[in-house]
Scaffold this active site. Structure first.
Site, PDB file in Angstrom:
ATOM      1  N   GLY A 182       0.313  -5.413   7.978  1.00 21.16           N
ATOM      2  CA  GLY A 182      -0.274  -6.540   7.273  1.00 21.16           C
ATOM      3  C   GLY A 182       0.733  -7.640   6.998  1.00 21.16           C
ATOM      4  O   GLY A 182       0.442  -8.832   7.176  1.00 21.16           O
ATOM      5  N   ASP A 183       1.933  -7.264   6.575  1.00 24.69           N
ATOM      6  CA  ASP A 183       2.984  -8.257   6.323  1.00 24.69           C
ATOM      7  C   ASP A 183       3.386  -8.968   7.606  1.00 24.69           C
ATOM      8  O   ASP A 183       3.586 -10.187   7.625  1.00 24.69           O
ATOM      9  CB  ASP A 183       4.207  -7.565   5.719  1.00 24.69           C
ATOM     10  CG  ASP A 183       3.941  -7.025   4.336  1.00 24.69           C
ATOM     11  OD1 ASP A 183       3.869  -7.825   3.387  1.00 24.69           O
ATOM     12  OD2 ASP A 183       3.802  -5.809   4.194  1.00 24.69           O
ATOM     13  N   THR A 184       3.532  -8.201   8.682  1.00 23.64           N
ATOM     14  CA  THR A 184       3.980  -8.792   9.937  1.00 23.64           C
ATOM     15  C   THR A 184       2.943  -9.750  10.504  1.00 23.64           C
ATOM     16  O   THR A 184       3.279 -10.830  10.999  1.00 23.64           O
ATOM     17  CB  THR A 184       4.292  -7.683  10.960  1.00 23.64           C
ATOM     18  OG1 THR A 184       5.276  -6.802  10.405  1.00 23.64           O
ATOM     19  CG2 THR A 184       4.827  -8.270  12.247  1.00 23.64           C
TER      20      THR A 184
ATOM     21  N   ALA B  87       3.176 -12.897   8.558  1.00 22.48           N
ATOM     22  CA  ALA B  87       4.376 -13.637   8.936  1.00 22.48           C
ATOM     23  C   ALA B  87       4.175 -14.397  10.237  1.00 22.48           C
ATOM     24  O   ALA B  87       4.562 -15.570  10.365  1.00 22.48           O
ATOM     25  CB  ALA B  87       5.558 -12.682   9.058  1.00 22.48           C
TER      26      ALA B  87
END
Length: 380
Positions: A173-175, A178
């Site tokens: 999810g973070d990637t 980003a």
């Protein structure tokens, strides 16, 4: 592009100020740095970014941190301190891009909101990454990639039917957020060439995940269909699954293109299926997916997984994706896959691995020690 600038990357000369921590913001800055941008990272004094101590450590520092922080320089600032805030304003005034992933309102609370920064530097592009965006009813809730994966719909799919949803083992999810942020930055840079002005990019973790949910929303809108977990299969696409091999490992096979399917059937010695007109397109294959999975599984069961892995050599590159899911070194798989990478991909990885990560941040400078050029004295 000159030979010198090409050697430094397509983003050479771009100045990026990173104010985030852990994953999403730093990953976006790392990606820009991989392609030549100059990245200055701000960390809290003392321990620095918490990622420095996450997971496995080498010589006291996380190896994950070393990857996430390559091609960056680091400075330690307490953002609650007025003198540190003044340094940030000077750095932002000289930057092309500012990246942050604090809770919404944190920058404004320090007197560093985008409005003030853009007033001093109208060309500045500000990327803001948060759990639920800068506005809306959930804006003040803490956001984490794992929760975003659930809110965005991914965790609803990642399971065997009737069993607990599982994560993929990385901060997906973070990637994804980003990378959406990087896309936004690149579009804002293009727009700045026309207008001469920067802008604010608002990326929510859950929205980035939701954007990758393919046909789930229109399927529900048009048909009321709610897709459920399907394990290793890809519903509506055939054949595409994980097939058990003779040694207990698995081979992942995707032969869902029409011509690819025919070649796959020839390889597993099922010319009857290759020639069957009812299987000439995906719709026909989906109707008989259980039969196709059984045929492919019977073939893989005759071989150990590493033997099955060698079969892609019989196909043009990219026709059939075969990958060992259990019992094979990820590092080895990545090394083999890298042989097919194109120049810029190779450039980014090789350049990045040879670049040092920032050292442990020093103590915040006293007012008398702050240089007139705030980038002077940054640790490499």
């Amino acid at each position: 592009m000159t030979a010198a600038s090409e050697a430094r990357g397509p983003l050479a000369g771009l100045k990026v100020l990173e104010m985030g921590q852990l994953i999403a913001g730093p990953f976006a800055a790392k990606t820009l740095g991989d392609f030549g941008a100059e990245v200055i990272k701000i960390e809290p004094p003392g321990a620095g970014d918490p990622l420095r101590k996450w997971r496995l450590l080498k010589d006291g520092t996380s190896v994950w941190w070393q990857v996430q922080s390559r091609n960056k320089r680091s400075i330690a600032l307490d953002l609650k301190d007025s003198e540190a805030q003044a340094i940030v304003r000077r750095l932002a005034a000289e930057s092309d891009v500012l990246i942050e992933n604090f809770r919404p309102g944190a920058l404004e609370g320090w007197g560093l909101g985008p409005e003030a920064l853009l007033e001093a530097n109208p060309r500045l592009i500000v990327l803001r990454v948060s759990g639920y965006g800068q506005t809306g009813p959930y804006r003040d809730r803490p956001g984490f990639g794992v929760v975003a994966e659930a809110m965005g719909g991914l965790r609803h799919l990642t399971a065997e039917p009737g069993r607990v949803p599982v994560r993929v083992g990385i901060s997906l999810g973070d990637t994804l957020a980003a990378l959406h942020g990087v896309i936004g930055i690149l579009m804002a840079l293009q727009e700045r060439q026309r207008s001469g002005r920067g802008q604010v990019i608002d990326v929510a973790l859950y929205e980035a995940v939701f954007n990758c949910m393919e046909s789930l929303l229109p399927e529900y809108s048009a048909f009321g269909a709610v897709r459920g977990a399907a394990g290793s299969a890809l519903p509506g696409i055939a054949p595409s699954n994980a097939y058990r091999c003779g040694d207990g490992g698995y081979a992942l096979i995707a032969g869902n293109g029409d011509s690819i399917f025919r070649r796959l059937m020839a390889t597993i010695e099922r010319p009857d299926l290759a020639a069957d007109p009812a299987l000439a397109d995906n719709a026909g294959r989906v109707a008989r997916v259980a039969e196709l999975d059984a045929a492919i599984g019977a073939w893989t069961a005759q071989y150990i997984a590493m033997r099955a892995l060698r079969w892609p050599d019989a196909f043009p590159a990219g026709d059939v994706a075969l990958q060992k899911a259990l019992g094979v070194s990820t590092a080895r798989a990545a090394s083999e896959a890298s042989q097919a990478w194109r120049p810029w991909r190779s450039y980014a990885v090789l350049r990045a691995w040879h670049a040092p990560a920032p050292s442990t941040p020093s103590v915040e400078p006293a007012a008398a020690d702050i240089p007139s050029n705030p980038t002077a004295g940054l640790t490499a």
